[in-house]
Design a protein around this motif. Structure first.
Motif, PDB file in Angstrom:
ATOM      1  N   PRO A  53       1.007  -1.389  -0.223  1.00 18.50           N
ATOM      2  CA  PRO A  53      -0.503  -0.410  -0.173  1.00 18.50           C
ATOM      3  C   PRO A  53       0.982   1.010   0.072  1.00 18.50           C
ATOM      4  O   PRO A  53       0.853   2.447  -1.021  1.00 18.50           O
ATOM      5  CB  PRO A  53      -1.305  -0.081   1.718  1.00 18.50           C
ATOM      6  CG  PRO A  53      -1.008  -1.283   2.482  1.00 18.50           C
ATOM      7  CD  PRO A  53       0.647  -2.177   1.496  1.00 18.50           C
ATOM      8  N   GLN A  54       2.076   1.223   1.378  1.00 13.86           N
ATOM      9  CA  GLN A  54       2.613   2.614   0.916  1.00 13.86           C
ATOM     10  C   GLN A  54       3.735   2.788  -0.512  1.00 13.86           C
ATOM     11  O   GLN A  54       4.042   4.276  -0.484  1.00 13.86           O
ATOM     12  CB  GLN A  54       3.611   2.554   2.355  1.00 13.86           C
ATOM     13  CG  GLN A  54       2.671   2.841   2.858  1.00 13.86           C
ATOM     14  CD  GLN A  54       2.768   2.065   4.407  1.00 13.86           C
ATOM     15  OE1 GLN A  54       3.267   0.320   4.113  1.00 13.86           O
ATOM     16  NE2 GLN A  54       2.442   2.257   5.579  1.00 13.86           N
ATOM     17  N   GLU A  57       0.752   4.348  -2.437  1.00 13.18           N
ATOM     18  CA  GLU A  57       0.752   5.610  -2.313  1.00 13.18           C
ATOM     19  C   GLU A  57       1.502   6.388  -2.796  1.00 13.18           C
ATOM     20  O   GLU A  57       1.738   7.903  -3.659  1.00 13.18           O
ATOM     21  CB  GLU A  57       0.042   5.535  -0.858  1.00 13.18           C
ATOM     22  CG  GLU A  57      -0.205   7.561  -0.693  1.00 13.18           C
ATOM     23  CD  GLU A  57       0.032   7.313   0.857  1.00 13.18           C
ATOM     24  OE1 GLU A  57       0.552   6.984   2.237  1.00 13.18           O
ATOM     25  OE2 GLU A  57      -0.347   8.303   1.498  1.00 13.18           O
ATOM     26  N   LEU A  59       4.106   6.618  -5.215  1.00 14.15           N
ATOM     27  CA  LEU A  59       3.639   6.655  -6.665  1.00 14.15           C
ATOM     28  C   LEU A  59       2.758   7.531  -7.076  1.00 14.15           C
ATOM     29  O   LEU A  59       3.165   8.986  -7.265  1.00 14.15           O
ATOM     30  CB  LEU A  59       3.236   5.183  -7.654  1.00 14.15           C
ATOM     31  CG  LEU A  59       4.080   4.501  -7.447  1.00 14.15           C
ATOM     32  CD1 LEU A  59       4.214   2.823  -8.196  1.00 14.15           C
ATOM     33  CD2 LEU A  59       5.697   4.834  -7.791  1.00 14.15           C
ATOM     34  N   LEU A  61       2.031   9.893  -4.668  1.00 10.26           N
ATOM     35  CA  LEU A  61       1.823  11.172  -4.479  1.00 10.26           C
ATOM     36  C   LEU A  61       3.313  12.253  -5.500  1.00 10.26           C
ATOM     37  O   LEU A  61       3.740  12.886  -5.011  1.00 10.26           O
ATOM     38  CB  LEU A  61       3.169  11.047  -2.705  1.00 10.26           C
ATOM     39  CG  LEU A  61       2.070  11.242  -1.654  1.00 10.26           C
ATOM     40  CD1 LEU A  61       2.918  10.189  -0.344  1.00 10.26           C
ATOM     41  CD2 LEU A  61       1.259  11.753  -1.590  1.00 10.26           C
ATOM     42  N   VAL A  93      -8.366  -3.557  10.589  1.00  7.94           N
ATOM     43  CA  VAL A  93      -6.632  -3.160   9.833  1.00  7.94           C
ATOM     44  C   VAL A  93      -6.217  -4.468   8.371  1.00  7.94           C
ATOM     45  O   VAL A  93      -6.337  -4.024   7.770  1.00  7.94           O
ATOM     46  CB  VAL A  93      -6.112  -3.120  11.197  1.00  7.94           C
ATOM     47  CG1 VAL A  93      -4.543  -3.099   9.757  1.00  7.94           C
ATOM     48  CG2 VAL A  93      -6.047  -2.647  11.559  1.00  7.94           C
ATOM     49  N   LEU A  96      -8.554  -3.709   5.366  1.00 10.54           N
ATOM     50  CA  LEU A  96      -8.608  -2.167   4.726  1.00 10.54           C
ATOM     51  C   LEU A  96      -7.290  -2.333   3.746  1.00 10.54           C
ATOM     52  O   LEU A  96      -6.553  -2.411   2.693  1.00 10.54           O
ATOM     53  CB  LEU A  96      -7.928  -0.964   6.291  1.00 10.54           C
ATOM     54  CG  LEU A  96      -7.977   0.506   5.389  1.00 10.54           C
ATOM     55  CD1 LEU A  96      -8.077   0.391   4.392  1.00 10.54           C
ATOM     56  CD2 LEU A  96      -7.207   1.192   5.690  1.00 10.54           C
ATOM     57  N   GLN A  97      -6.048  -3.403   4.681  1.00 11.48           N
ATOM     58  CA  GLN A  97      -4.708  -4.287   3.415  1.00 11.48           C
ATOM     59  C   GLN A  97      -5.475  -4.662   2.332  1.00 11.48           C
ATOM     60  O   GLN A  97      -5.350  -4.072   1.292  1.00 11.48           O
ATOM     61  CB  GLN A  97      -3.474  -4.567   4.500  1.00 11.48           C
ATOM     62  CG  GLN A  97      -3.609  -3.891   5.176  1.00 11.48           C
ATOM     63  CD  GLN A  97      -2.122  -4.198   5.910  1.00 11.48           C
ATOM     64  OE1 GLN A  97      -2.101  -5.799   6.053  1.00 11.48           O
ATOM     65  NE2 GLN A  97      -1.473  -4.301   6.511  1.00 11.48           N
ATOM     66  N   THR A 100      -7.483  -2.290  -0.534  1.00 10.43           N
ATOM     67  CA  THR A 100      -6.051  -1.048  -0.772  1.00 10.43           C
ATOM     68  C   THR A 100      -5.514  -1.699  -2.630  1.00 10.43           C
ATOM     69  O   THR A 100      -5.250  -1.594  -2.675  1.00 10.43           O
ATOM     70  CB  THR A 100      -5.316  -0.754   0.307  1.00 10.43           C
ATOM     71  OG1 THR A 100      -5.855  -0.605   1.468  1.00 10.43           O
ATOM     72  CG2 THR A 100      -4.934   0.627  -0.610  1.00 10.43           C
ATOM     73  N   SER A 162      10.065   0.486   0.137  1.00 10.42           N
ATOM     74  CA  SER A 162      10.446   0.953  -0.703  1.00 10.42           C
ATOM     75  C   SER A 162      10.797   0.729  -1.656  1.00 10.42           C
ATOM     76  O   SER A 162      11.061   1.006  -3.082  1.00 10.42           O
ATOM     77  CB  SER A 162      12.016   1.660  -0.487  1.00 10.42           C
ATOM     78  OG  SER A 162      11.582   2.565   1.547  1.00 10.42           O
ATOM     79  N   GLU A 165       8.194   0.128  -4.774  1.00 12.89           N
ATOM     80  CA  GLU A 165       8.351   1.391  -5.086  1.00 12.89           C
ATOM     81  C   GLU A 165       9.250   1.587  -6.293  1.00 12.89           C
ATOM     82  O   GLU A 165       8.936   1.874  -7.574  1.00 12.89           O
ATOM     83  CB  GLU A 165       7.797   2.615  -4.166  1.00 12.89           C
ATOM     84  CG  GLU A 165       8.005   4.073  -4.966  1.00 12.89           C
ATOM     85  CD  GLU A 165       7.516   5.037  -3.724  1.00 12.89           C
ATOM     86  OE1 GLU A 165       7.362   5.020  -2.172  1.00 12.89           O
ATOM     87  OE2 GLU A 165       7.716   6.056  -4.301  1.00 12.89           O
TER      88      GLU A 165
END
Ligand code: SF4
Lengths: 481, 211
Positions: A53-54, A57, A59, A61, A93, A96-97, A100, A162, A165
């Motif tokens: 998910p992060q 996100e 990408l 942003l 939780v 949501l994952q 997402t 990271s 991403e």
């Protein structure tokens, strides 16, 4: 196999034979910096709900597009419930994952096997099952057990969020090459000895840091003799030996497994691929930085007794005694592990009673594993003292096949629970977990403190050994049943 | 990532050594699916008097009036001053995300935990390690002022106090270059986008089954 845009290899390495790792690395090296950092091209990116998910996100942003959507195969697995699927996920939780992941995949038009899809399952099970993992590929996933895919002569390793991403945005990873290590298992294993026993034995020999900084190639007759399922079990646990990636050369067994799967090449392209793949082995004159040779005949059914996969021994030996350990620091570690595990030194394994049995995880949830366990369970019953014995297939397709073969009935008649696919009690992120103090015979890959639930005590074993423990109520050499 | 420009910012001080990542952002928030929005949970245990949960409406919680970031004007602080071994603990990037989301651009301390130090540069946060005596002096100057501001010039590698006294700091050349140009790892790799495309072309010609 030379790198076009990379730097020239030095004369010496160009002369010596290459290892399988060298070959795959060179094939994927896009460029290299003066300090030896390389940009490595990634063929297959497996994505699941916990570590992505992060990355998505990030990408968004930065307003960066995805580089190559077709390299991605996504599936929810860590958080999915293995019972009562009709009620959906109750933990907010976890839900949501998973939601997402669904949204991110829909939005970018990525291939995803959602919950309820027959093809859904543990990410490291479904990749090979779909033919999405092919020889010579680089395969990454935000999960350390990505090493599993090395069984296909693919360079496969886990990455952080990271890096997820980074791969989404560039199709590349910034990497430094690791050292080469070869573990050769010579000869034939005895009857009833499985891939899990082989890899646990290896980790017992070289330790959990034995492969640190290396990519391990597994070789030798005992490895070649394994099925693809078995090879995946071995490579899966490479990370428990400290190496990020494990590899096994491509051979006929590999090709037979891949042929005809949904993502596999077909027709002339298949022929072309097979020809290319025939080079995916270490050259005879390749030099490894480290070599370990193990005699297959020495391998007995393994059981871990401590809180690290290297704390392992034969089911026929006694629980080790810290007093016999010369190194005081090690002895201390052993004692701590025994205290946590609630075990006395010098106890025989058949005196160690269990509360739960878990057959599943990306290490041992494939059809062959379920068959092995079922053949032990058949005509027997789960022992009276065992509170819960569960089987969690690695994917919906495996579950279906097992049901077609009648394995589910064997398990259920014996008193096992037959569940829906997912990671389940391997890490206890969903409702399946150990209560404090409970002891479990588990086919998963990590016996760390609290891994399967706070205060839970995990003993890693093969599926056949887990089944034998289930019907006996304690550990036992499956060959003696 | 945004380019790191020269600026003058308000300083908030937390006079503690070994502030760990769990204090910076408690672990219940690591389960989140976000990398933004952690600012309200920065130093959660110190900032609020009641326990926090992810997904909660934090504006309804009881603030600890004694905690620096809850006092005016420090909700606008851009520079954080702390003692040795700042951000020891977890490898997760959430600690950096939380600081940045709050608005912190620079952390000044005598030393930093390794992983946090590395993670900072990946996200555009500048960790400045100054001698313990200098940090001590900054703490003293700040004590005597209600609106203590420092100027940060990354290009020249100096921190400048309100009296114009300059203190130089060390930073790896490459990291400095990346921060000044707003390049994170992805940005750096994207500088080679043409090389990647050229690679792909020959690659898929040779290995058409992967196309
Ligand atoms: S089964 Fe266990 S080890 Fe495998 S991916 Fe799931 S949680 Fe990780």
């Amino acid at each position: 196999m030379h790198v076009k845009s990379g730097k020239c290899l030095t004369w010496v390495t160009a002369m010596a034979g290459k290892t399988l790792y060298d070959k795959i690395w060179d094939l994927h090296q896009v460029r290299q910096d003066d300090d030896g950092t390389s940009l490595l091209y990634i063929d297959r990116h497996l994505v699941h709900e916990v570590t992505s998910p992060q990355a998505f996100e990030g990408l968004e942003l930065a307003q960066r597009p995805l580089w190559r959507k077709r390299s991605i195969l996504a599936v929810p697995d860590h958080n999915v419930p293995t019972t009562g699927l009709e009620y959906g996920i109750t933990d907010p939780v976890a839900r949501l994952q998973v939601d997402t992941l669904d949204q991110n995949c829909d939005k970018h038009g990525l291939t995803e096997f959602k919950m309820g899809d027959l093809r859904q399952g543990i990410v490291h099970v479904i990749g090979p099952e779909q033919g999405a993992t092919l020889p010579g590929m680089t395969v990454v996933c935000g999960d350390s057990h990505t090493s599993t895919h090395g069984a296909f002569a693919a360079l496969a390793f886990g990455i952080g969020t990271s890096e997820v991403e980074h791969v989404l945005a560039t199709q590349c990873l910034i990497q430094k090459k690791s050292l080469n290590m070869r573990v050769t298992v010579d000869g034939e294993v005895g009857a009833g000895i499985t891939a899990k026993d082989i890899v646990l034995h290896i980790i017992g020999e070289i330790g959990t840091a034995g492969g640190t900084g290396h990519t391990i190639e597994f070789a030798g007759d005992a490895i070649s003799a394994l099925s693809m399922e078995g090879r995946m079990t071995v490579c899966n646990m490479t990370i428990e030996a400290g190496a990020r990636a494990g590899l096994i050369a491509c051979d006929q067994t590999t090709l037979d497994y891949i042929e005809g799967r949904p993502f596999s090449p077909r027709d002339e392209i298949w022929q072309q691929a097979v020809e290319f793949w025939s080079d995916l082995h270490s050259d005879a004159d390749a030099v490894f930085d480290r070599e370990v040779v193990i005699d297959a005949a020495d391998i007995e059914p393994q059981v871990t007794w401590g809180t690290s996969p290297e704390m392992v021994c034969s089911v026929n030996s006694k629980i080790p005694d810290p007093a016999q350990e010369g190194d005081p620091i090690k002895a201390d570690g052993m004692q701590n592990a025994l205290d946590y595990m609630g075990l006395e030194a010098n106890t025989a394994f058949d005196e160690v009673r269990i509360d739960k049995v878990f057959i599943g995880s990306c290490t041992n949830s494939r059809i062959e594993d379920l068959r092995a366990a079922a053949s032990v369970v058949k005509g027997r019953r789960v022992a009276a003292g065992v509170k819960l014995a569960m089987v969690v297939p690695g994917s919906g397709l495996i579950k279906q096949q097992a049901e077609d073969e009648g394995l589910d009935r064997i398990f259920v008649e014996a008193g096992f629970e037959w569940r829906e696919p997912g990671c389940s009690m391997c890490l206890g992120m969903n409702a399946d977990r150990l209560e404090p103090g409970e002891r479990c015979a588990s086919t998963s890959n990590r016996n760390f403190e609290g891994r399967q639930g706070q205060g839970g005590r995990t003993h890693l074993v093969s599926p056949a050994m887990a089944a034998a423990a289930a019907v006996s109520g304690h550990f036992v050499d499956v060959r003696d049943l | 990532m945004e380019k790191f420009e020269k600026f003058t910012g308000l300083v908030a001080a937390i006079d503690r050594a070994n502030i760990d990542t769990d204090a910076i952002i408690p672990k219940q928030y690591l389960k989140s699916i976000k990398r933004s929005g952690f600012g309200v949970n920065l130093f959660d245990d110190w900032r609020y008097l009641d326990p926090g949960e992810p997904g909660q409406d934090h504006s309804q919680r009881r603030l600890n009036p004694d905690f620096v970031l809850n006092r005016r004007p420090y909700e606008n602080a851009q520079i954080l001053l702390a003692r040795e071994n700042f951000a020891c603990g977890s490898s997760r990037e959430h600690a950096v995300w939380a600081l940045m989301d709050f608005g912190i651009k620079v952390v000044i301390a005598p030393s930093f935990a390794d992983i946090f130090y590395n993670n900072s540069f990946k996200n555009g946060l500048l960790p400045i390690a100054l001698d313990a005596e200098l940090v001590d002096q900054l703490f003293n100057e700040l004590e005597c002022s209600d609106d203590y501001r420092l100027s940060i010039d990354l290009e020249k590698q100096v921190v400048c106090n309100p009296d114009g006294v300059e203190m130089t700091f060390e930073i790896d050349e490459f990291r400095k270059y990346c921060l000044l140009n707003g390049l994170d790892d992805i940005g750096l790799t994207m500088q080679h986008a043409d090389v990647i495309r050229a690679f792909e072309q020959q690659y898929y010609e040779r290995l058409p089954w992967l196309k």
